[in-house]
Write a protein that holds these residues in place. Structure first.
Motif, PDB file in Angstrom:
ATOM      1  N   LYS A 123       0.833  -1.209   0.000  1.00  0.00           N
ATOM      2  CA  LYS A 123       0.000   0.000   0.000  1.00  0.00           C
ATOM      3  C   LYS A 123       0.864   1.255   0.000  1.00  0.00           C
ATOM      4  N   GLY A 124       1.964   1.231  -0.747  1.00  0.00           N
ATOM      5  CA  GLY A 124       2.842   2.381  -0.895  1.00  0.00           C
ATOM      6  C   GLY A 124       3.849   2.582   0.221  1.00  0.00           C
ATOM      7  N   ARG A 125       3.767   1.797   1.280  1.00  0.00           N
ATOM      8  CA  ARG A 125       4.644   1.951   2.439  1.00  0.00           C
ATOM      9  C   ARG A 125       5.737   0.880   2.418  1.00  0.00           C
ATOM     10  N   VAL A 126       7.000   1.282   2.604  1.00  0.00           N
ATOM     11  CA  VAL A 126       8.107   0.325   2.649  1.00  0.00           C
ATOM     12  C   VAL A 126       7.966  -0.491   3.928  1.00  0.00           C
ATOM     13  N   ILE A 127       7.843  -1.825   3.765  1.00  0.00           N
ATOM     14  CA  ILE A 127       7.691  -2.680   4.947  1.00  0.00           C
ATOM     15  C   ILE A 127       8.832  -3.694   5.087  1.00  0.00           C
ATOM     16  N   ALA A 128       9.592  -3.888   4.011  1.00  0.00           N
ATOM     17  CA  ALA A 128      10.704  -4.848   4.037  1.00  0.00           C
ATOM     18  C   ALA A 128      11.639  -4.491   2.892  1.00  0.00           C
ATOM     19  N   ALA A 129      12.746  -5.214   2.804  1.00  0.00           N
ATOM     20  CA  ALA A 129      13.673  -5.041   1.677  1.00  0.00           C
ATOM     21  C   ALA A 129      14.344  -6.381   1.404  1.00  0.00           C
ATOM     22  N   ILE A 130      14.776  -6.540   0.186  1.00  0.00           N
ATOM     23  CA  ILE A 130      15.454  -7.762  -0.268  1.00  0.00           C
ATOM     24  C   ILE A 130      16.804  -7.352  -0.838  1.00  0.00           C
ATOM     25  N   SER A 131      17.829  -8.191  -0.619  1.00  0.00           N
ATOM     26  CA  SER A 131      19.168  -7.811  -1.083  1.00  0.00           C
ATOM     27  C   SER A 131      19.933  -8.995  -1.656  1.00  0.00           C
ATOM     28  N   VAL A 132      20.986  -8.647  -2.385  1.00  0.00           N
ATOM     29  CA  VAL A 132      21.986  -9.605  -2.856  1.00  0.00           C
ATOM     30  C   VAL A 132      23.340  -9.071  -2.403  1.00  0.00           C
ATOM     31  N   SER A 133      24.073  -9.903  -1.660  1.00  0.00           N
ATOM     32  CA  SER A 133      25.397  -9.535  -1.153  1.00  0.00           C
ATOM     33  C   SER A 133      26.461 -10.390  -1.810  1.00  0.00           C
ATOM     34  N   PHE A 134      27.682  -9.819  -1.911  1.00  0.00           N
ATOM     35  CA  PHE A 134      28.735 -10.503  -2.665  1.00  0.00           C
ATOM     36  C   PHE A 134      30.109 -10.000  -2.249  1.00  0.00           C
ATOM     37  N   PRO A 135      31.121 -10.860  -2.389  1.00  0.00           N
ATOM     38  CA  PRO A 135      32.493 -10.370  -2.247  1.00  0.00           C
ATOM     39  C   PRO A 135      32.834  -9.548  -3.493  1.00  0.00           C
ATOM     40  N   LEU A 136      33.544  -8.459  -3.320  1.00  0.00           N
ATOM     41  CA  LEU A 136      33.824  -7.563  -4.449  1.00  0.00           C
ATOM     42  C   LEU A 136      34.645  -8.215  -5.555  1.00  0.00           C
ATOM     43  N   TYR A 137      35.462  -9.200  -5.220  1.00  0.00           N
ATOM     44  CA  TYR A 137      36.281  -9.823  -6.259  1.00  0.00           C
ATOM     45  C   TYR A 137      35.444 -10.587  -7.278  1.00  0.00           C
ATOM     46  N   ARG A 138      34.189 -10.928  -6.947  1.00  0.00           N
ATOM     47  CA  ARG A 138      33.329 -11.673  -7.883  1.00  0.00           C
ATOM     48  C   ARG A 138      32.416 -10.760  -8.693  1.00  0.00           C
ATOM     49  N   ILE A 139      32.542  -9.462  -8.529  1.00  0.00           N
ATOM     50  CA  ILE A 139      31.579  -8.567  -9.164  1.00  0.00           C
ATOM     51  C   ILE A 139      32.164  -7.903 -10.406  1.00  0.00           C
ATOM     52  N   SER A 140      31.292  -7.681 -11.381  1.00  0.00           N
ATOM     53  CA  SER A 140      31.626  -6.966 -12.614  1.00  0.00           C
ATOM     54  C   SER A 140      30.426  -6.094 -12.952  1.00  0.00           C
ATOM     55  N   GLU A 141      30.593  -5.208 -13.909  1.00  0.00           N
ATOM     56  CA  GLU A 141      29.454  -4.368 -14.320  1.00  0.00           C
ATOM     57  C   GLU A 141      28.303  -5.229 -14.831  1.00  0.00           C
ATOM     58  N   GLU A 142      28.650  -6.294 -15.568  1.00  0.00           N
ATOM     59  CA  GLU A 142      27.611  -7.181 -16.099  1.00  0.00           C
ATOM     60  C   GLU A 142      26.850  -7.868 -14.962  1.00  0.00           C
ATOM     61  N   LYS A 143      27.581  -8.305 -13.955  1.00  0.00           N
ATOM     62  CA  LYS A 143      26.917  -8.979 -12.830  1.00  0.00           C
ATOM     63  C   LYS A 143      26.083  -7.981 -12.024  1.00  0.00           C
ATOM     64  N   LEU A 144      26.578  -6.759 -11.847  1.00  0.00           N
ATOM     65  CA  LEU A 144      25.788  -5.732 -11.158  1.00  0.00           C
ATOM     66  C   LEU A 144      24.487  -5.463 -11.912  1.00  0.00           C
ATOM     67  N   ASP A 145      24.570  -5.385 -13.232  1.00  0.00           N
ATOM     68  CA  ASP A 145      23.363  -5.184 -14.045  1.00  0.00           C
ATOM     69  C   ASP A 145      22.385  -6.338 -13.866  1.00  0.00           C
ATOM     70  N   LEU A 146      22.907  -7.567 -13.832  1.00  0.00           N
ATOM     71  CA  LEU A 146      22.067  -8.745 -13.627  1.00  0.00           C
ATOM     72  C   LEU A 146      21.386  -8.689 -12.261  1.00  0.00           C
ATOM     73  N   ILE A 147      22.134  -8.345 -11.221  1.00  0.00           N
ATOM     74  CA  ILE A 147      21.574  -8.262  -9.871  1.00  0.00           C
ATOM     75  C   ILE A 147      20.492  -7.193  -9.808  1.00  0.00           C
ATOM     76  N   ARG A 148      20.763  -6.002 -10.386  1.00  0.00           N
ATOM     77  CA  ARG A 148      19.756  -4.931 -10.410  1.00  0.00           C
ATOM     78  C   ARG A 148      18.479  -5.419 -11.091  1.00  0.00           C
ATOM     79  N   LYS A 149      18.657  -6.062 -12.234  1.00  0.00           N
ATOM     80  CA  LYS A 149      17.502  -6.520 -13.023  1.00  0.00           C
ATOM     81  C   LYS A 149      16.682  -7.542 -12.250  1.00  0.00           C
ATOM     82  N   VAL A 150      17.337  -8.550 -11.672  1.00  0.00           N
ATOM     83  CA  VAL A 150      16.583  -9.584 -10.960  1.00  0.00           C
ATOM     84  C   VAL A 150      15.931  -9.025  -9.703  1.00  0.00           C
TER      85      VAL A 150
END
Length: 169
Positions: A123-150
């Protein structure tokens, strides 16, 4: 919700967490680990300062700037050398989260780790949040885009599920 979290982990191959805000801390309600040989350590039932986590910032995006200022005046303590301790910088990030629906955190709680999160509304009110966490050595721009999208796709699905439940946090 657990099924949606499993889907996120299957796509991103990184840890997924669900949290709510309790007394300006993130309270971790659920976690799904990936099959990566190195995973981030976090515990369901634990709390972390909201201002220093992507989940927390996503949750804070549901509060007004005045509410955030009133609470955090002189309370932004560093956890690492990357923790945001400037209230104006925190508010700038939260404003961006409000428009883009994605929060981020780079080494603010743990060295060499990052996290992206999105708020979940009922109903328009933030009640929870969902996240994806990762070690920085496994991240790339492509993977960040994938995480944002999902995260954005699953936010819509999870908000539909939440709207059908008689839940209040």
């Amino acid at each position: 919700m657990k099924g949606e979290m499993n889907d996120i982990v299957n796509v991103c191959n990184e840890v997924c967490q669900l949290g709510i805000l309790i007394d300006h801390d993130v309270f971790y309600l659920a976690k799904v680990d990936s099959e990566q040989p190195i995973n981030l350590v976090s515990t369901v039932g634990s709390k972390l300062p909201a201002y220093a986590t992507a989940l927390g910032k996503a949750l804070l995006s549901g509060h007004t700037n005045e509410e955030i200022k009133n609470y955090y005046k002189n309370k932004l303590k560093p956890i690492t050398s990357h923790t945001i301790t400037n209230l104006d910088k925190l508010l700038d990030q939260i404003e961006k989260i409000r428009s883009e629906e994605i929060a981020y955190e780079w080494e603010e709680v743990n060295k060499d780790t990052g996290c992206l999160a999105t708020p979940l509304r009922k109903k328009g009110r933030v009640i929870a949040a969902i996240s994806v966490s990762f070690p920085l050595y496994r991240i790339s721009e492509e993977k960040l885009d994938l995480i944002r999208k999902v995260l954005q796709e699953k936010r819509i699905v999870m908000e539909q599920l939440i709207s059908q439940l008689d839940l209040e946090f």
